[in-house]
Design a protein around this motif. Structure first.
Motif, PDB file in Angstrom:
ATOM      1  N   PRO A  45       0.823  -1.214   0.000  1.00 25.57           N
ATOM      2  CA  PRO A  45       0.000   0.000   0.000  1.00 25.57           C
ATOM      3  C   PRO A  45       0.853   1.257   0.000  1.00 25.57           C
ATOM      4  O   PRO A  45       1.959   1.275   0.564  1.00 25.57           O
ATOM      5  CB  PRO A  45      -0.801  -0.123   1.298  1.00 25.57           C
ATOM      6  N   ALA A  46       0.371   2.305  -0.625  1.00 24.13           N
ATOM      7  CA  ALA A  46       1.010   3.616  -0.495  1.00 24.13           C
ATOM      8  C   ALA A  46       0.805   4.117   0.927  1.00 24.13           C
ATOM      9  O   ALA A  46      -0.222   3.867   1.559  1.00 24.13           O
ATOM     10  CB  ALA A  46       0.403   4.597  -1.485  1.00 24.13           C
ATOM     11  N   THR A  47       1.790   4.825   1.440  1.00 26.08           N
ATOM     12  CA  THR A  47       1.687   5.377   2.785  1.00 26.08           C
ATOM     13  C   THR A  47       0.981   6.735   2.746  1.00 26.08           C
ATOM     14  O   THR A  47       0.837   7.350   1.681  1.00 26.08           O
ATOM     15  CB  THR A  47       3.077   5.560   3.398  1.00 26.08           C
ATOM     16  N   GLU A  48       0.573   7.209   3.922  1.00 26.49           N
ATOM     17  CA  GLU A  48      -0.062   8.526   3.986  1.00 26.49           C
ATOM     18  C   GLU A  48       0.891   9.611   3.500  1.00 26.49           C
ATOM     19  O   GLU A  48       0.479  10.554   2.818  1.00 26.49           O
ATOM     20  CB  GLU A  48      -0.518   8.814   5.413  1.00 26.49           C
ATOM     21  N   GLY A  49       2.175   9.489   3.847  1.00 27.77           N
ATOM     22  CA  GLY A  49       3.150  10.475   3.395  1.00 27.77           C
ATOM     23  C   GLY A  49       3.308  10.488   1.897  1.00 27.77           C
ATOM     24  O   GLY A  49       3.443  11.557   1.284  1.00 27.77           O
ATOM     25  N   GLU A  50       3.280   9.304   1.281  1.00 28.35           N
ATOM     26  CA  GLU A  50       3.368   9.236  -0.177  1.00 28.35           C
ATOM     27  C   GLU A  50       2.122   9.837  -0.823  1.00 28.35           C
ATOM     28  O   GLU A  50       2.229  10.605  -1.788  1.00 28.35           O
ATOM     29  CB  GLU A  50       3.563   7.779  -0.599  1.00 28.35           C
ATOM     30  N   LEU A  51       0.954   9.527  -0.292  1.00 32.49           N
ATOM     31  CA  LEU A  51      -0.274  10.097  -0.835  1.00 32.49           C
ATOM     32  C   LEU A  51      -0.281  11.615  -0.756  1.00 32.49           C
ATOM     33  O   LEU A  51      -0.804  12.305  -1.645  1.00 32.49           O
ATOM     34  CB  LEU A  51      -1.494   9.536  -0.087  1.00 32.49           C
ATOM     35  N   ALA A  52       0.341  12.154   0.302  1.00 30.51           N
ATOM     36  CA  ALA A  52       0.352  13.608   0.506  1.00 30.51           C
ATOM     37  C   ALA A  52       1.211  14.344  -0.515  1.00 30.51           C
ATOM     38  O   ALA A  52       1.141  15.577  -0.598  1.00 30.51           O
ATOM     39  CB  ALA A  52       0.830  13.931   1.919  1.00 30.51           C
ATOM     40  N   LEU A  53       1.982  13.625  -1.317  1.00 27.00           N
ATOM     41  CA  LEU A  53       2.740  14.275  -2.381  1.00 27.00           C
ATOM     42  C   LEU A  53       1.818  14.824  -3.471  1.00 27.00           C
ATOM     43  O   LEU A  53       2.202  15.727  -4.215  1.00 27.00           O
ATOM     44  CB  LEU A  53       3.734  13.290  -3.001  1.00 27.00           C
TER      45      LEU A  53
END
Length: 325
Positions: A45-53
């Motif tokens: 899964p993508a992490t929350e930090g990655e999604l926030a990009l």
């Protein structure tokens, strides 16, 4: 060639829902049975930090915590559930993994993805998070950290629907060039301008479609001749097909195969790594959609073989298993 899956995370959709959730498992099974040259791996899964990009923190929280309003859920097209949130993260993770491998091996794929209607602050049209936007931004950050140079990105979006969310996210970003070729009168009915949009009339056939694609690609190469990309995302939607319920075009299976060859050959000739997403496909017969996307992956694996035989590959960012080099 490596391809990443997320089909074990199936949404509990109500009876009669028109989203073809079953196609992902069917595609994975077809690839496993008929394309042994493709190594299938489940995506992290993508992490929350990655999604926030690419997405606003408030929207990410709403998806992950179940705070989406009824109106937001209607616009996305899915009722919220924990599995809906997990599947969205896994779909993004599959494009991240495919992009990392593509930078090393030349070609890799996400057997789902292409969620190009999701913008920074909302989802739409069966798209929760924008997998290509998140993966592009993350690859740029990782490339800069390892190579201290800029990684320019090209998005070639050949889903039958315009990539409005991707265009919105990258509207003011000169490091990412967005090219979308789509039905002019199809969803979304309010388009967001890409760097290059090619509108197609309803009923567009093979000849007109392939001619428009050739002109579009020529324009892309002309406009990027002084700022060439180092990574390409290719949304290889099956929904321009004549048998698609939502496509409104008349492109044959042979025409879609020629489309894929045009794109993959052009990228390989220019030494441009590519991460494919399967994007849309809503055939009256789901088996036809699966066959079309399986053939796209077969052509991608041929391109991958040619990459392995060539000596002109770019400096890798990732090892063959997708880990950072």
């Amino acid at each position: 060639m490596q391809a990443f899956t997320s089909d074990h995370f199936v949404l509990p959709l109500p009876p009669g829902h028109r989203f073809p959730m079953s196609k992902y498992a069917l595609l994975r099974d077809a690839v496993a049975e008929t394309l042994p040259q493709i190594r299938l791996r489940e995506a992290p899964p993508a992490t929350e930090g990655e999604l926030a990009l690419a997405h606003e923190p408030g929207y990410i929280d709403a998806v992950l915590q179940g705070w989406l309003s009824p109106a937001q859920q209607r616009e996305i097209g899915f009722p919220w559930s924990q599995r809906m949130a997990e599947r969205a993260c896994r779909s993004v993770g599959a494009s991240i993994a495919a992009a990392r491998v593509a930078l090393s091996e030349g070609v890799a794929a996400n057997l789902a993805g292409g969620t190009h209607h999701a913008s920074a602050a909302k989802g739409s049209g069966y798209c929760v998070f924008n997998d290509v936007a998140v993966a592009a931004r993350l690859m740029q950050a990782e490339w800069h950290r390892h190579h201290r140079s800029l990684l320019r990105v090209l998005v070639i979006d050949l889903d039958v629907h315009q990539g409005n969310g991707t265009a919105e996210i990258f509207a003011d970003d000169p490091t990412v060039f967005t090219f979308s070729m789509h039905g002019a009168r199809n969803f979304p009915f309010r388009k967001v301008p890409s760097d290059l949009d090619v509108d197609l009339l309803d009923g567009c056939d093979d000849t007109a479609y392939l001619a428009a694609l050739a002109r579009g690609l020529d324009t892309v190469w002309q406009r990027l001749q002084h700022t060439p990309p180092g990574l390409v995302f290719y949304l290889a939607g099956a929904d321009p097909h004549e048998g698609d319920r939502l496509g409104r075009l008349k492109v044959s299976a042979a025409g879609l195969a020629q489309r894929d060859r045009l794109v993959l050959d052009a990228l390989r000739e220019r030494g441009l790594p590519v991460a494919l997403s399967m994007a849309g496909g809503y055939g009256h017969d789901i088996a036809v959609t699966v066959a079309l996307q399986r053939h796209t992956l077969a052509l991608a694996s041929e391109s991958w073989k040619a990459w392995q035989a060539s000596s002109g590959r770019r400096q890798p960012l990732a090892a063959a298993d997708g880990t950072i080099a």
